[in-house]
Design a protein around this motif. Structure first.
Motif, PDB file in Angstrom:
ATOM      1  N   HIS A  78      43.228  39.086  45.645  1.00 12.22           N
ATOM      2  CA  HIS A  78      42.984  38.359  44.396  1.00 12.22           C
ATOM      3  C   HIS A  78      43.130  36.862  44.682  1.00 12.22           C
ATOM      4  CE1 HIS A  78      43.337  37.057  40.248  1.00 12.22           C
ATOM      5  NE2 HIS A  78      42.992  38.268  39.859  1.00 12.22           N
ATOM      6  N   PRO A  79      42.246  36.015  44.117  1.00 12.22           N
ATOM      7  CA  PRO A  79      42.362  34.557  44.357  1.00 12.22           C
ATOM      8  C   PRO A  79      43.744  34.015  44.011  1.00 12.22           C
ATOM      9  CG  PRO A  79      40.343  35.062  43.167  1.00 12.22           C
ATOM     10  CD  PRO A  79      41.110  36.347  43.238  1.00 12.22           C
ATOM     11  N   ASN A  80      44.360  34.593  42.961  1.00 12.13           N
ATOM     12  CA  ASN A  80      45.726  34.205  42.614  1.00 12.13           C
ATOM     13  C   ASN A  80      46.650  35.345  43.048  1.00 12.13           C
ATOM     14  OD1 ASN A  80      48.085  33.203  41.614  1.00 12.13           O
ATOM     15  ND2 ASN A  80      47.512  33.373  39.453  1.00 12.13           N
ATOM     16  N   ILE A  81      47.399  35.116  44.117  1.00 13.11           N
ATOM     17  CA  ILE A  81      48.197  36.206  44.696  1.00 13.11           C
ATOM     18  C   ILE A  81      49.443  36.525  43.881  1.00 13.11           C
ATOM     19  CG2 ILE A  81      47.375  35.726  47.021  1.00 13.11           C
ATOM     20  CD1 ILE A  81      50.098  34.383  47.578  1.00 13.11           C
ATOM     21  N   PHE A  82      49.830  35.637  42.958  1.00 15.38           N
ATOM     22  CA  PHE A  82      51.047  35.853  42.174  1.00 15.38           C
ATOM     23  C   PHE A  82      50.715  36.479  40.824  1.00 15.38           C
ATOM     24  CE2 PHE A  82      51.653  31.936  44.734  1.00 15.38           C
ATOM     25  CZ  PHE A  82      52.576  32.442  45.623  1.00 15.38           C
ATOM     26  N   PRO A  83      51.673  37.180  40.188  1.00 15.04           N
ATOM     27  CA  PRO A  83      53.023  37.495  40.673  1.00 15.04           C
ATOM     28  C   PRO A  83      53.016  38.826  41.431  1.00 15.04           C
ATOM     29  CG  PRO A  83      52.812  38.175  38.392  1.00 15.04           C
ATOM     30  CD  PRO A  83      51.479  37.608  38.795  1.00 15.04           C
ATOM     31  N   TYR A  84      54.017  39.019  42.264  1.00 18.14           N
ATOM     32  CA  TYR A  84      54.165  40.294  42.955  1.00 18.14           C
ATOM     33  C   TYR A  84      55.640  40.495  43.304  1.00 18.14           C
ATOM     34  CZ  TYR A  84      54.433  37.655  47.401  1.00 18.14           C
ATOM     35  OH  TYR A  84      54.802  36.802  48.422  1.00 18.14           O
ATOM     36  N   LEU A  85      55.982  41.738  43.656  1.00 15.45           N
ATOM     37  CA  LEU A  85      57.320  42.082  44.121  1.00 15.45           C
ATOM     38  C   LEU A  85      57.213  42.475  45.586  1.00 15.45           C
ATOM     39  CD1 LEU A  85      60.327  42.717  43.294  1.00 15.45           C
ATOM     40  CD2 LEU A  85      59.571  45.072  42.951  1.00 15.45           C
ATOM     41  N   LEU A  86      58.082  41.906  46.415  1.00 15.71           N
ATOM     42  CA  LEU A  86      58.118  42.268  47.832  1.00 15.71           C
ATOM     43  C   LEU A  86      59.391  43.070  48.098  1.00 15.71           C
ATOM     44  CD1 LEU A  86      57.141  42.084  50.794  1.00 15.71           C
ATOM     45  CD2 LEU A  86      58.390  39.917  50.966  1.00 15.71           C
ATOM     46  N   VAL A  87      59.215  44.264  48.640  1.00 19.85           N
ATOM     47  CA  VAL A  87      60.346  45.118  49.010  1.00 19.85           C
ATOM     48  C   VAL A  87      60.355  45.232  50.526  1.00 19.85           C
ATOM     49  CG1 VAL A  87      61.386  47.403  48.788  1.00 19.85           C
ATOM     50  CG2 VAL A  87      60.137  46.412  46.853  1.00 19.85           C
TER      51      VAL A  87
END
Length: 742
Positions: A183-192
């Motif tokens: 996605h052009p806008n990579i946020f938001p996400y959770l990294l585990v």
């Protein structure tokens, strides 16, 4: 994420050369030109990052200096070619087991020549444990960086710069990896991040291998074991785990190690999945990326985590995994140490020639692949000259997929194209050697190129997902990367020079004939000229065979090769009606091949648009690929045409015709990674028509691309297998005019 696993560490006692499957200089490439370092040491793996300057050859073109001469010689080529050395930046990432750390540090110490720093950024639990060893071996001061900050920085970097970085795991698919378009806008996400700290066993790989052969249902108590089937009132399926190790607590029997390992892996993975899901729901996130030593592409782990996330979120949260999850900390540590150079202002591209790719940990994988992927893993990223951005005219950048066919999915197409590229290899080697007649080692380098590219193709036969989604574009790009690796920057430079010279001599005759036609006849003739020009593609075997066997084959002969109307895809009538309306404000045209294509096909079409009052932005490749016209070549070609044609001359002078580079060096076209300068021009000039020509740019890629303005996609199908698949024959025509829905 505790880094407290009890994996072995320290020196292996053997030299690096004896303990690994690859020569050390193929692992720590270009080490003598390394400038800065970073290292991430976990409980099990060491990930080294370093930045180097790479010298490589580039083909440059420039107009001849005719000062002092009365006239230009008729037999003289249109420009001169020179091969020059250029220095670019490259990031190297190497991942290996901690067992090898001392031997690796010794090798690095012996080959450090040009380092610019006295500090090495370090992260991970091992940054403390191995601090003294690193400082003693490398004579660099260890500067510790926060683990979580490094992981996030690294994750942001790979998501922004590697288009097929993230994938979902689908249990019943073949292959099981399904890559996501970033996605052009990579946020938001959770990294585990699940490091080796989650395991308390010394031989984690053995546990995974045991688990792959086990049946957890022999140990776990399922819903059906309690209720005799599904619990319909609660909506629980019968095969759902009700109690991990439930049967082992109630049955007086021995259970196999394999079954116990599988149950343990399911229990841990389910717990991780539930915790991740709860955090995602708490923060209203629908994307969770998983990484760390615990994952490492292991199918059972990814399958269980995916199931767990899907179950607990009721399908609202997606579990995603990363091709380069093991490098996140090292990348982040490097970026922290290089902040003064602002590395995030650049775009970076994966160098397929120097990267080992994603290797499945599946037990079905052949032993040599398993041994190699388990020992050393490599990633290289090249800094691109200019930032890359989306084409502003994409209708929905988040859903745009450049490639028409996913060869990872389509086994029949995959088999055909891999064989096709294998069979074309001899011709590519021959062309590479011929392009450097004065070089004493050209044949030797070409043979090394052959071996490397052949090996890449064999890897992709067994692991089609190694570099993300496998496509014709990725096969072509990998070949270009391998050619550059062995200093064949532009194997078709002499061919293009000759073809451009021949076509320029025909330009005035072609436009005079066009000008003599009435308006409607001229529009069809211009389109046929575009299509006939597109036949001249040295990358297509059906064409290169003709061009090599018949030197007299030219523009008129190509017109006779074209399919008669109605074409395979034929929107010409609709296009003609549009031309009877008001002119477009500005057309963006992506050109394909040198010679007849750009000079006798594209430029007469450009000339007609200009005469209608339409501004034109002509976009050409930044770097060479096959016989595609490059930006620098297009400048010279335009200059020569302007000297013959007042329409082109005035348009260039008044900046109604603008030449621009795409930011690409590929025979295909990714509209989500284009030169920022091109995007700025498109916005400033209000482009309302996009023309994409050529099989690589308009069929292999962008055939289904949705734009928010009118578009014209045209190509001649020069591959009989592809033509048959599309329902046509060799030299069938695609002429696809599309208008966005109101």
């Amino acid at each position: 994420m505790a880094e407290c696993g009890a994996s072995g560490s320290g020196s292996s006692g053997d030299s690096l050369d004896k303990s690994i499957t690859l020569p050390p200089d193929e692992i720590f490439r270009n080490l003598e030109n390394a400038k800065r370092f970073a290292i991430d040491i976990g409980g099990s793996l060491t990930k080294l990052a370093y930045y180097s300057t790479v010298q490589h050859k580039v083909a440059k073109v420039r107009s001849f200096d005719h000062s002092g001469k009365d006239t230009e010689q008729d037999h003289e080529p249109p420009y001169e070619i020179s091969v020059q050395e250029e220095v670019t930046a490259r990031l190297h990432f190497v991942k290996f087991e901690n067992t090898y750390i001392e031997a690796c540090l010794d090798f690095i110490k012996d080959h450090l020549v040009n380092t610019e720093t006295k500090v090495i950024q370090a992260t991970g639990g091992g940054a403390y444990k191995f601090k003294d060893l690193i400082e003693e071996k490398l004579q660099l001061k260890v500067d510790k960086e926060d683990v979580m900050t490094c992981l996030i920085k690294g994750c942001n970097f790979v998501l922004k710069n590697i288009p097929h970085e993230a994938f979902v795991y689908q249990k019943d698919s073949d292959p099981e990896f399904r890559f996501q378009t970033n996605h052009p806008n990579i946020f938001p996400y959770l990294l585990v991040n699940i490091g080796s700290g989650v395991s308390i066993v010394k031989k984690f790989d053995e546990l995974l291998h045991l688990a792959s052969r086990g049946q957890h249902t022999n140990v776990d108590m399922l819903v059906q074991d309690i209720y005799g089937g599904a619990h319909e009132t609660l909506g629980l399926s019968g095969n759902l785990i009700a109690s991990s190790f439930g049967k082992s607590a109630t049955a007086d029997q021995e259970f196999s190690k394999e079954d116990m390992a599988k149950s343990l892996l399911h229990m841990i993975s389910n717990d991780i999945g539930q915790l991740a899901c709860l955090y995602a729901r708490l923060h209203c996130l629908d994307r969770v990326y998983f990484g760390g030593f615990f994952i490492r592409g292991h199918p059972v782990t990814m399958r269980t985590i995916t199931y767990s996330i899907n179950f607990f979120s009721k399908g609202e949260v997606q579990a995603l995994f990363l091709r380069h999850e093991g490098y996140l900390g090292a990348i982040g540590a490097f970026l922290k140490g290089a902040e003064q150079d602002n590395p995030n202002q650049y775009s970076w591209g994966e160098n397929y020639a120097g990267s080992s790719g994603l290797m499945s940990s599946s037990p079905e994988l052949c032993p040599t692949q398993r041994a190699r992927s388990g020992t050393f893993d490599l990633l290289e990223m090249d800094r691109l000259e200019r930032p890359l951005v989306n084409l502003p005219l994409l209708l929905d950048p988040s859903s745009y997929v450049p490639d028409t066919v996913d060869l990872t999915d389509d086994a029949l197409a995959r088999k055909y194209w891999l064989t096709c590229f294998e069979e074309a290899l001899d011709g590519v080697v021959k062309r590479a050697v011929a392009s450097q007649p004065g070089s004493v080692d050209a044949a030797e380098r070409a043979e090394k190129f052959r071996q490397k590219y052949w090996n890449k193709l064999q890897t992709l036969r067994h692991q089609p997902f190694a570099y993300g989604t496998l496509t014709v574009r990725s096969l072509l790009d990998t070949r270009e990367h391998c050619l550059n690796e062995f200093n064949f920057p532009d194997p078709y430079s002499k061919v293009k020079q000759k073809d451009n010279g021949v076509a320029l001599k025909c330009f005035q005759r072609v436009v005079s004939a066009l000008d003599a036609l009435d308006w409607e006849e001229r529009q069809l003739a211009l389109v046929k000229g575009l299509l006939a020009g597109n036949v001249f593609d040295w990358g297509a075997k059906a064409v290169s065979d003709v061009l090599e066997s018949d030197p007299q084959f030219g523009f008129e002969e190509a017109k006779k090769k074209l399919q008669e109307r109605p074409w395979l895809v034929d929107s010409y009538g609709k296009w003609l009606q549009r031309l009877k309306g008001p002119p477009h404000k500005c057309a963006l045209i992506f050109a394909d091949n040198s010679g007849v294509d750009v000079i006798l096909g594209v430029f007469p079409f450009v000339r007609e648009l200009l005469s209608r009052g339409t501004e034109v932005i002509l976009a050409c490749n930044s770097g060479p690929a096959l016989n595609d016209v490059t930006y620098s070549e297009s400048l010279i070609v335009a200059e020569r045409i302007a000297a013959m044609d007042p329409v082109i001359h005035s348009a260039l002078r008044e900046e109604r015709l603008l030449l621009v580079q795409t930011g690409s060096s590929s025979p295909c076209l990714d509209l989500s990674r284009l030169d920022k300068g091109l995007a700025v021009l498109v916005r400033e000039h209000g482009a309302d028509l996009v023309v994409i020509e050529g099989m690589g740019r308009a069929v292999h890629t962008n055939y289904h691309a949705a734009l928010c303005c009118e578009s014209l996609k045209l190509a001649v199908i020069k591959n009989s297998w592809l033509a048959e698949r599309l329902g046509g024959q060799l030299f069938s025509v695609i002429f696809k005019y599309e208008v966005p829905a109101e």
